[in-house]
Design a protein around this motif. Sequence first.
Motif, PDB file in Angstrom:
ATOM      1  N   VAL A  14       1.012  -1.095  -0.237  1.00  0.00           N
ATOM      2  CA  VAL A  14       0.236   0.174   0.233  1.00  0.00           C
ATOM      3  C   VAL A  14       0.869   0.878   0.064  1.00  0.00           C
ATOM      4  O   VAL A  14       0.010   2.440  -0.546  1.00  0.00           O
ATOM      5  CB  VAL A  14      -0.722  -0.666   1.142  1.00  0.00           C
ATOM      6  N   LEU A  15       2.176   1.009   1.112  1.00  0.00           N
ATOM      7  CA  LEU A  15       2.580   2.737   0.925  1.00  0.00           C
ATOM      8  C   LEU A  15       2.829   3.002   0.099  1.00  0.00           C
ATOM      9  O   LEU A  15       3.590   4.048  -0.762  1.00  0.00           O
ATOM     10  CB  LEU A  15       4.008   2.773   2.244  1.00  0.00           C
ATOM     11  N   SER A  16       4.098   1.542  -1.246  1.00  0.00           N
ATOM     12  CA  SER A  16       4.515   1.771  -2.309  1.00  0.00           C
ATOM     13  C   SER A  16       3.849   2.762  -3.869  1.00  0.00           C
ATOM     14  O   SER A  16       4.029   3.533  -4.557  1.00  0.00           O
ATOM     15  CB  SER A  16       5.551   1.136  -3.123  1.00  0.00           C
ATOM     16  N   ALA A  17       2.401   1.920  -3.375  1.00  0.00           N
ATOM     17  CA  ALA A  17       1.729   2.202  -4.803  1.00  0.00           C
ATOM     18  C   ALA A  17       1.295   4.161  -4.364  1.00  0.00           C
ATOM     19  O   ALA A  17       1.286   4.659  -5.231  1.00  0.00           O
ATOM     20  CB  ALA A  17       0.445   1.700  -4.274  1.00  0.00           C
ATOM     21  N   ILE A  18       0.477   4.342  -2.532  1.00  0.00           N
ATOM     22  CA  ILE A  18       0.550   5.370  -2.496  1.00  0.00           C
ATOM     23  C   ILE A  18       1.784   6.690  -2.756  1.00  0.00           C
ATOM     24  O   ILE A  18       1.658   7.762  -4.041  1.00  0.00           O
ATOM     25  CB  ILE A  18      -0.205   6.015  -0.673  1.00  0.00           C
ATOM     26  N   SER A  19       2.706   6.896  -2.298  1.00  0.00           N
ATOM     27  CA  SER A  19       4.060   7.480  -2.528  1.00  0.00           C
ATOM     28  C   SER A  19       4.868   7.321  -3.928  1.00  0.00           C
ATOM     29  O   SER A  19       5.036   8.819  -4.527  1.00  0.00           O
ATOM     30  CB  SER A  19       5.147   6.806  -1.465  1.00  0.00           C
ATOM     31  N   ASN A  20       4.763   6.350  -4.460  1.00  0.00           N
ATOM     32  CA  ASN A  20       4.648   6.374  -6.013  1.00  0.00           C
ATOM     33  C   ASN A  20       3.679   6.936  -6.771  1.00  0.00           C
ATOM     34  O   ASN A  20       4.007   7.436  -7.612  1.00  0.00           O
ATOM     35  CB  ASN A  20       5.368   5.124  -6.735  1.00  0.00           C
ATOM     36  N   ALA A  21       2.659   7.244  -6.098  1.00  0.00           N
ATOM     37  CA  ALA A  21       2.048   7.480  -7.279  1.00  0.00           C
ATOM     38  C   ALA A  21       1.683   8.802  -6.661  1.00  0.00           C
ATOM     39  O   ALA A  21       1.450  10.207  -7.809  1.00  0.00           O
ATOM     40  CB  ALA A  21       0.242   7.342  -6.759  1.00  0.00           C
ATOM     41  N   THR A  22       1.640   9.943  -5.963  1.00  0.00           N
ATOM     42  CA  THR A  22       2.239  10.898  -5.104  1.00  0.00           C
ATOM     43  C   THR A  22       3.961  11.817  -6.113  1.00  0.00           C
ATOM     44  O   THR A  22       3.290  12.770  -6.624  1.00  0.00           O
ATOM     45  CB  THR A  22       2.541  11.215  -3.607  1.00  0.00           C
ATOM     46  N   ARG A  23       4.764  11.163  -5.679  1.00  0.00           N
ATOM     47  CA  ARG A  23       5.701  11.496  -6.936  1.00  0.00           C
ATOM     48  C   ARG A  23       5.657  11.797  -8.552  1.00  0.00           C
ATOM     49  O   ARG A  23       6.001  12.660  -8.848  1.00  0.00           O
ATOM     50  CB  ARG A  23       6.914  10.682  -6.161  1.00  0.00           C
ATOM     51  N   ILE A  24       5.214  11.039  -8.440  1.00  0.00           N
ATOM     52  CA  ILE A  24       4.750  10.639 -10.352  1.00  0.00           C
ATOM     53  C   ILE A  24       4.355  12.107 -10.342  1.00  0.00           C
ATOM     54  O   ILE A  24       4.108  12.662 -11.890  1.00  0.00           O
ATOM     55  CB  ILE A  24       3.728   9.474 -11.033  1.00  0.00           C
ATOM     56  N   SER A  25       2.844  12.308  -9.589  1.00  0.00           N
ATOM     57  CA  SER A  25       2.145  13.625  -9.985  1.00  0.00           C
ATOM     58  C   SER A  25       2.705  14.782  -9.893  1.00  0.00           C
ATOM     59  O   SER A  25       2.722  15.681 -10.251  1.00  0.00           O
ATOM     60  CB  SER A  25       0.704  13.252  -8.698  1.00  0.00           C
TER      61      SER A  25
END
Length: 262
Positions: A14-25
Amino acid sequence: LKTGKKINVTQPRVLSAISNATRISHELLCQTENSKYTLGYSEVWYRTWVDTSSKRSSSLSFNTAGLEMMRQFYSGLHADITFLDEIQGFWVDLEILMWLFKTRNDLNKRLVIMSATIDPDIFIDYFWKKFGEIPVLDIPWRTYPVDHFHYNEKEEAIPITLKLLSQWKSGLLFVSWKWELYDYIEKFKAAGIDISIYPLHAELTEAEQMQAVINSNKEQRLIIATNVAEESITPEGVQFVVDLWKHKVSYPNALGIEELVK
């Protein structure tokens, strides 16, 4: 993204999905649940088993691998392009996703397998009878320089960590178990350490996990983490890592069921 295709990227946690989405955005000046941007591409969202922050118009979504497997296997929902990240984990949900791509006949969908440590020949051998020649992309990645490596199996984690904290501002200590994590926090407090200590494990809330990963105050800090921080996660500002060189291994019990033994 410019072609209008729907893209899903799987993440192990979960953490990597959220953090990667935030970073790419942030990098694309897109829009996520917590970051409202209006330039560049369409929305970048994430879906996990505990939280859903995407919609039908989302062009790029970071999903936990288990959820993506359920969506494809049970609901028949397939993106135009699916990325399977951290494939070296060989989790059951990733294996089922690969089997789905190998057995179904919809060749208009695309699969991209990603990992920094895999042998691509394993997957070429698995898919070549169905897809023929499979291209391999060797993409240079960003690395972090390691100036010093020290190993001593008899050295205790607390004194070496305290020594490093006297020289550096922020560090990461890996432990095997959640109970062990909180035990170390109490030991550091008893040693009189006067910095912020953040636990990081899978059972924390999203806000608690992001608080450990993002050093918004640029403070001196110590993160004590289980293996949740080993995949697709780079906590901000970490200057040294202490690893106890241990990991959890599952063994079959008397009934033949695999379990973790403390």
